[in-house]
Design a protein around this motif. Structure first.
Motif, PDB file in Angstrom:
ATOM      1  N   PRO A 199       0.741  -1.273  -0.068  1.00 55.92           N
ATOM      2  CA  PRO A 199       0.004  -0.023  -0.129  1.00 55.92           C
ATOM      3  C   PRO A 199       0.782   1.216   0.059  1.00 55.92           C
ATOM      4  CG  PRO A 199      -0.719  -1.687   1.545  1.00 55.92           C
ATOM      5  CD  PRO A 199       0.554  -2.060   1.070  1.00 55.92           C
ATOM      6  N   VAL A 200       0.650   2.201  -1.081  1.00 56.61           N
ATOM      7  CA  VAL A 200       1.377   3.404  -1.061  1.00 56.61           C
ATOM      8  C   VAL A 200       0.381   4.605  -1.083  1.00 56.61           C
ATOM      9  CG1 VAL A 200       2.799   4.777  -2.403  1.00 56.61           C
ATOM     10  CG2 VAL A 200       3.228   2.281  -2.600  1.00 56.61           C
ATOM     11  N   PRO A 201       0.791   5.601   0.100  1.00 57.87           N
ATOM     12  CA  PRO A 201      -0.452   6.568   0.130  1.00 57.87           C
ATOM     13  C   PRO A 201      -0.546   7.385  -0.896  1.00 57.87           C
ATOM     14  CG  PRO A 201       1.584   6.995   1.476  1.00 57.87           C
ATOM     15  CD  PRO A 201       1.690   5.543   0.946  1.00 57.87           C
ATOM     16  N   GLU A 202      -1.470   8.362  -1.340  1.00 56.10           N
ATOM     17  CA  GLU A 202      -1.701   9.026  -2.416  1.00 56.10           C
ATOM     18  C   GLU A 202      -0.582  10.258  -2.162  1.00 56.10           C
ATOM     19  OE1 GLU A 202      -3.023   8.996  -5.169  1.00 56.10           O
ATOM     20  OE2 GLU A 202      -4.056   6.872  -4.764  1.00 56.10           O
ATOM     21  N   PRO A 203      -0.039  10.896  -3.258  1.00 58.67           N
ATOM     22  CA  PRO A 203       0.670  12.174  -2.837  1.00 58.67           C
ATOM     23  C   PRO A 203      -0.232  13.114  -2.239  1.00 58.67           C
ATOM     24  CG  PRO A 203       0.832  11.178  -5.191  1.00 58.67           C
ATOM     25  CD  PRO A 203      -0.174  10.601  -4.498  1.00 58.67           C
ATOM     26  N   GLY A 204       0.310  14.196  -1.485  1.00 56.97           N
ATOM     27  CA  GLY A 204      -0.353  15.171  -1.037  1.00 56.97           C
ATOM     28  C   GLY A 204      -0.120  15.189   0.746  1.00 56.97           C
ATOM     29  N   ASN A 205      -0.552  16.168   1.337  1.00 58.59           N
ATOM     30  CA  ASN A 205      -0.449  16.297   2.801  1.00 58.59           C
ATOM     31  C   ASN A 205      -1.465  15.476   3.710  1.00 58.59           C
ATOM     32  OD1 ASN A 205       1.778  18.355   2.358  1.00 58.59           O
ATOM     33  ND2 ASN A 205       0.108  19.821   1.900  1.00 58.59           N
ATOM     34  N   HIS A 206      -0.802  14.523   4.477  1.00 63.13           N
ATOM     35  CA  HIS A 206      -1.693  13.983   5.118  1.00 63.13           C
ATOM     36  C   HIS A 206      -0.883  13.745   6.547  1.00 63.13           C
ATOM     37  CE1 HIS A 206       0.486  10.149   4.318  1.00 63.13           C
ATOM     38  NE2 HIS A 206       0.229  10.621   2.962  1.00 63.13           N
ATOM     39  N   PRO A 207      -1.476  13.201   7.440  1.00 66.03           N
ATOM     40  CA  PRO A 207      -0.837  13.126   8.992  1.00 66.03           C
ATOM     41  C   PRO A 207       0.155  12.228   8.874  1.00 66.03           C
ATOM     42  CG  PRO A 207      -3.212  13.147   9.318  1.00 66.03           C
ATOM     43  CD  PRO A 207      -3.066  13.139   7.774  1.00 66.03           C
ATOM     44  N   LEU A 208       0.401  11.155   7.896  1.00 64.32           N
ATOM     45  CA  LEU A 208       1.409  10.154   7.896  1.00 64.32           C
ATOM     46  C   LEU A 208       2.509  10.717   6.954  1.00 64.32           C
ATOM     47  CD1 LEU A 208      -0.894   7.061   8.230  1.00 64.32           C
ATOM     48  CD2 LEU A 208      -0.034   8.397   9.954  1.00 64.32           C
ATOM     49  N   THR A 209       2.449  11.902   6.337  1.00 60.94           N
ATOM     50  CA  THR A 209       3.304  12.238   5.353  1.00 60.94           C
ATOM     51  C   THR A 209       4.883  11.746   5.951  1.00 60.94           C
ATOM     52  OG1 THR A 209       1.996  13.900   4.362  1.00 60.94           O
ATOM     53  CG2 THR A 209       4.438  13.908   3.823  1.00 60.94           C
ATOM     54  N   PHE A 243      -4.118   5.247   9.207  1.00 66.22           N
ATOM     55  CA  PHE A 243      -3.310   4.264   8.593  1.00 66.22           C
ATOM     56  C   PHE A 243      -4.555   3.502   7.582  1.00 66.22           C
ATOM     57  CE2 PHE A 243       0.954   3.861   9.999  1.00 66.22           C
ATOM     58  CZ  PHE A 243       1.537   3.388   9.147  1.00 66.22           C
ATOM     59  N   ARG A 244      -5.760   3.266   7.991  1.00 74.21           N
ATOM     60  CA  ARG A 244      -6.418   2.539   7.221  1.00 74.21           C
ATOM     61  C   ARG A 244      -7.032   3.528   6.230  1.00 74.21           C
ATOM     62  NH1 ARG A 244      -7.954  -2.652   6.763  1.00 74.21           N
ATOM     63  NH2 ARG A 244      -7.610  -2.735   9.030  1.00 74.21           N
ATOM     64  N   SER A 245      -7.163   4.895   6.625  1.00 74.40           N
ATOM     65  CA  SER A 245      -7.625   5.468   5.418  1.00 74.40           C
ATOM     66  C   SER A 245      -6.633   5.797   4.470  1.00 74.40           C
ATOM     67  CB  SER A 245      -8.148   7.059   6.435  1.00 74.40           C
ATOM     68  OG  SER A 245      -8.268   8.108   5.244  1.00 74.40           O
ATOM     69  N   VAL A 246      -5.448   5.864   4.758  1.00 72.85           N
ATOM     70  CA  VAL A 246      -4.350   6.231   3.735  1.00 72.85           C
ATOM     71  C   VAL A 246      -3.963   5.078   2.923  1.00 72.85           C
ATOM     72  CG1 VAL A 246      -2.015   7.213   3.543  1.00 72.85           C
ATOM     73  CG2 VAL A 246      -3.616   8.315   4.989  1.00 72.85           C
ATOM     74  N   THR A 247      -3.691   3.920   3.713  1.00 77.09           N
ATOM     75  CA  THR A 247      -3.323   2.715   2.991  1.00 77.09           C
ATOM     76  C   THR A 247      -4.297   1.657   2.752  1.00 77.09           C
ATOM     77  OG1 THR A 247      -2.576   1.596   5.082  1.00 77.09           O
ATOM     78  CG2 THR A 247      -1.091   3.321   4.238  1.00 77.09           C
ATOM     79  N   GLY A 248      -5.227   1.727   3.696  1.00 79.51           N
ATOM     80  CA  GLY A 248      -6.236   0.514   3.435  1.00 79.51           C
ATOM     81  C   GLY A 248      -5.837  -0.583   4.402  1.00 79.51           C
ATOM     82  N   THR A 249      -4.800  -0.467   5.248  1.00 76.69           N
ATOM     83  CA  THR A 249      -4.549  -1.631   5.869  1.00 76.69           C
ATOM     84  C   THR A 249      -4.316  -1.070   7.389  1.00 76.69           C
ATOM     85  OG1 THR A 249      -2.994  -3.564   6.217  1.00 76.69           O
ATOM     86  CG2 THR A 249      -2.106  -1.550   5.331  1.00 76.69           C
ATOM     87  N   THR A 250      -3.690  -2.093   8.188  1.00 77.03           N
ATOM     88  CA  THR A 250      -3.168  -1.686   9.574  1.00 77.03           C
ATOM     89  C   THR A 250      -1.855  -1.289   9.703  1.00 77.03           C
ATOM     90  OG1 THR A 250      -2.610  -3.790  10.190  1.00 77.03           O
ATOM     91  CG2 THR A 250      -5.022  -3.367  10.497  1.00 77.03           C
ATOM     92  N   PRO A 251      -1.235  -0.542  10.909  1.00 74.86           N
ATOM     93  CA  PRO A 251       0.110  -0.274  10.829  1.00 74.86           C
ATOM     94  C   PRO A 251       1.003  -1.360  10.749  1.00 74.86           C
ATOM     95  CG  PRO A 251      -1.308   1.025  12.526  1.00 74.86           C
ATOM     96  CD  PRO A 251      -2.143   0.049  11.700  1.00 74.86           C
TER      97      PRO A 251
END
Length: 321
Positions: A199-209, A243-251
């Motif tokens: 899972p790779v987060p979408e580009p942009g500003n998010h809390p896990l950047t 994590f669930r919102s950004v990657t679709g999975t757990t930490p």
């Protein structure tokens, strides 16, 4: 099992068709006799931008020992009834029937996969399972061998299945000769995963950047969810939600996937011991590495490494010629 028929019609994918033709249509040096290959279908057949002139009509399929159905381009429409009927008749006549990639939709339409396990390219497994609920669809493997009916995932996995057929018919040494000629890995087990989801987060500003690169630099360390939450300056519960919102999975699952990917890279490119790789990926011991790697990839790390060593050796041989 000497006679191989390629069952073709308009709308076939030319890559899988060409791949099967290359494997079964040309004898490797010093290996005789080879397969008697026939291309069977209506004339002419359009595969992508190519026009083919088949050797025989579809009625020739029941005469073959092995029938191969290449990838089918448009999975949103039913395959031609005459192709489905001919493939079914070939199987009833005793032929071994094989699908490459989305050719599985032809086998499923013919009823050959009812009650059987099958696979196809991962992008089409949900459609296959929805349309043919009697088929047990496995989206994670390279190919499935049911004896008289075999199915493969897409592209490179189709080559794996073709080499598997050669190995069954002629033995490992001959299959290795074919693989060497084609400069491909001589053997990948069918149960190996099509890919390891990363899972790779979408580009942009998010809390896990800022957290992801921090973790990737510390995969050799025994990180916990609490460590990640502390670095991200949030609670463990909030971290899990992001994590669930950004990657679709757990930490923890995301972290394990990164460790597996790093282990794959080290197995492919280095001769480090299993203990050293386990330490470098934060999995502690070779036993833990083997257990997690086998569960995620579908093969043992030792077998995974041998595949890439064989590939490198074949490439060196090719370059020396």
């Amino acid at each position: 099992m000497t006679t191989v028929a390629l069952a073709v019609t308009d709308g076939m994918l030319h890559f899988e068709l060409s791949l099967a033709y290359e494997v079964f249509g040309f004898a490797p040096a010093g290996v005789e006799p080879w397969y008697d290959l026939a291309v069977c279908g209506p004339a002419p057949v359009r595969a992508g931008r190519f026009l083919l002139e088949p050797d025989h009509g579809l009625g020739h399929l029941p005469r073959a020992h092995t029938v191969i159905v290449p990838g089918w381009a448009d999975v949103d429409v039913d395959p031609p009834a005459d192709l489905v009927d001919a493939v079914r008749a070939a199987h009833e006549a005793g032929a071994r029937v094989v699908s490459l990639c989305t050719g599985v939709f032809v086998l499923a339409a013919a009823g050959l996969l009812d009650g059987r396990r099958a696979t196809t390219h991962w992008a089409h497994t949900e459609v296959l399972a929805s349309r043919y609920p009697e088929v047990t669809v496995d989206p994670d493997v390279l190919y499935v061998d049911n004896g008289s009916v075999l199915t493969s995932a897409g592209k490179a996995a189709a080559m794996d299945l073709c080499l598997h057929l050669v190995r069954l018919d002629r033995g490992s040494s001959v299959a290795n000769v074919v693989a060497r000629r084609l400069v491909v890995p001589p053997h990948r087990d069918g149960g190996q995963a099509q890919f390891v989801t990363t899972p790779v987060p979408e580009p942009g500003n998010h809390p896990l950047t800022g957290l992801f690169p921090w973790v990737m630099e510390r995969l050799d360390q025994p990180l916990t969810v609490e460590d990640l939450a502390r670095q991200a300056r949030m609670s463990s519960r909030t971290l899990g939600r992001h994590f669930r919102s950004v990657t679709g999975t757990t930490p923890l699952q995301w972290l394990l996937t990164q460790r597996i990917r790093r282990a794959q890279e080290l197995l492919e490119t280095t001769g480090e011991s299993m203990d050293a790789i386990a330490a470098a990926t934060g999995m502690g011991t070779a036993t833990t590495l083997r257990r997690n790697f086998n569960r995620a990839v579908g093969v043992a790390p030792d077998a995974y490494r041998r595949t890439f060593r064989s590939r490198a050796a074949d490439q060196r041989l090719q370059n020396s010629r």
